[in-house]
Design a protein around this motif. Structure first.
Motif, short mmCIF file in Angstrom:
data_model
loop_
_atom_site.label_atom_id
_atom_site.label_comp_id
_atom_site.label_asym_id
_atom_site.label_seq_id
_atom_site.Cartn_x
_atom_site.Cartn_y
_atom_site.Cartn_z
N PRO A 1 -7.46 -12.28 1.51
CA PRO A 1 -7.48 -11.11 1.67
C PRO A 1 -6.87 -10.08 0.84
CG PRO A 1 -5.70 -12.05 2.99
CD PRO A 1 -6.35 -12.96 2.27
N GLY A 2 -5.96 -10.45 0.04
CA GLY A 2 -5.25 -9.53 -0.97
C GLY A 2 -6.25 -9.08 -2.14
N PHE B 1 -1.89 -3.21 0.04
CA PHE B 1 -2.43 -2.62 1.25
C PHE B 1 -3.53 -3.57 2.06
CE2 PHE B 1 -2.71 2.00 -0.70
CZ PHE B 1 -1.38 2.10 -0.21
N ARG B 2 -4.13 -4.25 1.29
CA ARG B 2 -5.20 -5.26 1.97
C ARG B 2 -4.37 -6.59 2.67
NH1 ARG B 2 -9.57 -6.12 -2.63
NH2 ARG B 2 -7.51 -5.59 -4.07
N ALA C 1 -3.52 5.77 -1.86
CA ALA C 1 -4.41 4.99 -0.90
C ALA C 1 -5.68 5.44 -1.08
CB ALA C 1 -4.17 5.47 0.78
N ALA C 2 -6.34 6.76 -1.42
CA ALA C 2 -7.67 6.97 -1.64
C ALA C 2 -7.99 6.30 -2.86
CB ALA C 2 -7.71 8.43 -1.76
N GLU C 3 -7.38 6.58 -3.83
CA GLU C 3 -7.58 5.74 -5.36
C GLU C 3 -7.62 4.35 -5.34
OE1 GLU C 3 -8.94 7.23 -8.15
OE2 GLU C 3 -8.92 9.07 -7.01
N ALA D 1 1.93 0.11 6.86
CA ALA D 1 3.06 -1.11 6.41
C ALA D 1 3.25 -1.11 5.08
CB ALA D 1 2.73 -2.37 6.95
N THR D 2 2.76 -0.71 4.17
CA THR D 2 3.07 -0.70 2.90
C THR D 2 3.67 0.67 2.27
OG1 THR D 2 1.30 -2.15 2.51
CG2 THR D 2 2.02 -1.17 0.41
#
Length: 199
Positions: A102-103, A23-24, A58-60, A30-31
Motif C-alpha cells: 500500500p505504501g 500517507f498511504r 498532502a496536496a502535492e 495519522a502522519t
C-alpha cells in the motif's frame, strides 16, 4: 546557509516521496510532519520552506503519487500495445504484489476515504489527477464512442480500486485472492464484450 536550486529540488523530491508513502501506509491525519521530515532526513525548516503547511504537502504528495501511478500505466501500455494494454494494467493493479504494497501503490485504494475528509485544496489536487487518470484509461477502452469509453473507464477504475480495498481489508487470504481475480476477469471481459458490440 542558502540552498542551491538543485539541492532544493532534490529535497522537495525526498519530502514528496516520504510523504506519499507514509500517507498511504498510515493515513493523512495519522502522519505528522515530524515523521515525514525524519523519513526524508530533513529538518522542519527545510520542509516548511518548500511547502509552508501540511495541507500543501498532502496536496502535492497526492498529485505526485498519482502522477507516478500514471507512469506505471504508461509503461504497461508501451510494453503491451493495442488490445493487450488494458488486461496488462488490470492484472498488474489487481495483483497480490500491489495488494501487499500500500505504501507504494494506488493512492485511491489507500486514501480514498481519507481524501474525502480533507480540505478543498487537497481534494482539488486529487480530482485533477483522477480526471487525467480516467482520460488515460478511457483511451484504452474499446468502444468507438468517446462518452462511452469515459464511462467504461470510470466503471473499470472504480471496480479495480474497490476490489483492492476489499482484498486488503479481509482477513481470509483465499477470499482476498478471489476478490482480485474475479474483479480482474470481469473488468477485462467487459472490455472485450464492448469491443464486439455485445452487452
Amino acid at each position: 546557509m542558502r540552498v542551491s536550486k538543485e539541492k532544493a529540488a532534490h529535497n522537495r523530491q525526498r519530502i514528496l516521496t516520504s510523504a506519499a508513502r507514509l500517507f498511504r501506509e498510515q493515513g493523512i491525519a495519522a502522519t505528522g510532519v515530524d515523521s515525514i521530515t525524519e523519513d526524508a532526513g530533513l529538518t522542519h525548516g527545510g520542509l516548511y520552506s518548500q511547502f509552508g503547511s501540511k495541507e500543501a504537502i498532502a496536496a502535492e504528495a497526492i498529485r505526485f503519487a498519482l502522477a507516478r501511478g500514471k507512469r506505471v500505466w504508461q509503461r504497461a501500455l508501451e510494453r503491451n500495445p493495442g488490445k493487450r494494454a488494458l488486461p496488462a494494467i488490470v492484472d498488474s493493479y489487481l495483483s497480490r504484489a500491489h495488494r501487499d504494497a500500500p505504501g507504494t501503490g494506488c493512492v485511491v485504494a489507500a486514501l480514498g476515504t481519507d481524501i474525502a475528509r480533507q480540505p478543498r485544496r487537497v481534494r482539488k489536487a486529487f480530482t485533477r489527477e483522477i480526471k487525467d487518470d480516467l482520460e488515460f484509461l478511457s483511451r484504452l477502452m474499446p468502444d468507438d464512442r468517446k462518452g462511452h469509453r469515459y464511462e467504461d473507464a470510470i466503471v473499470a477504475f472504480a471496480s479495480m480500486a474497490g476490489a483492492l480495498i476489499l482484498a486488503r481489508a479481509v482477513s481470509d487470504e483465499d477470499l482476498s485472492e478471489l476478490i482480485l481475480k474475479s474483479t480482474a476477469k470481469r473488468v477485462i471481459k467487459h472490455g472485450k464484450v464492448r469491443a464486439t458490440g455485445r452487452r
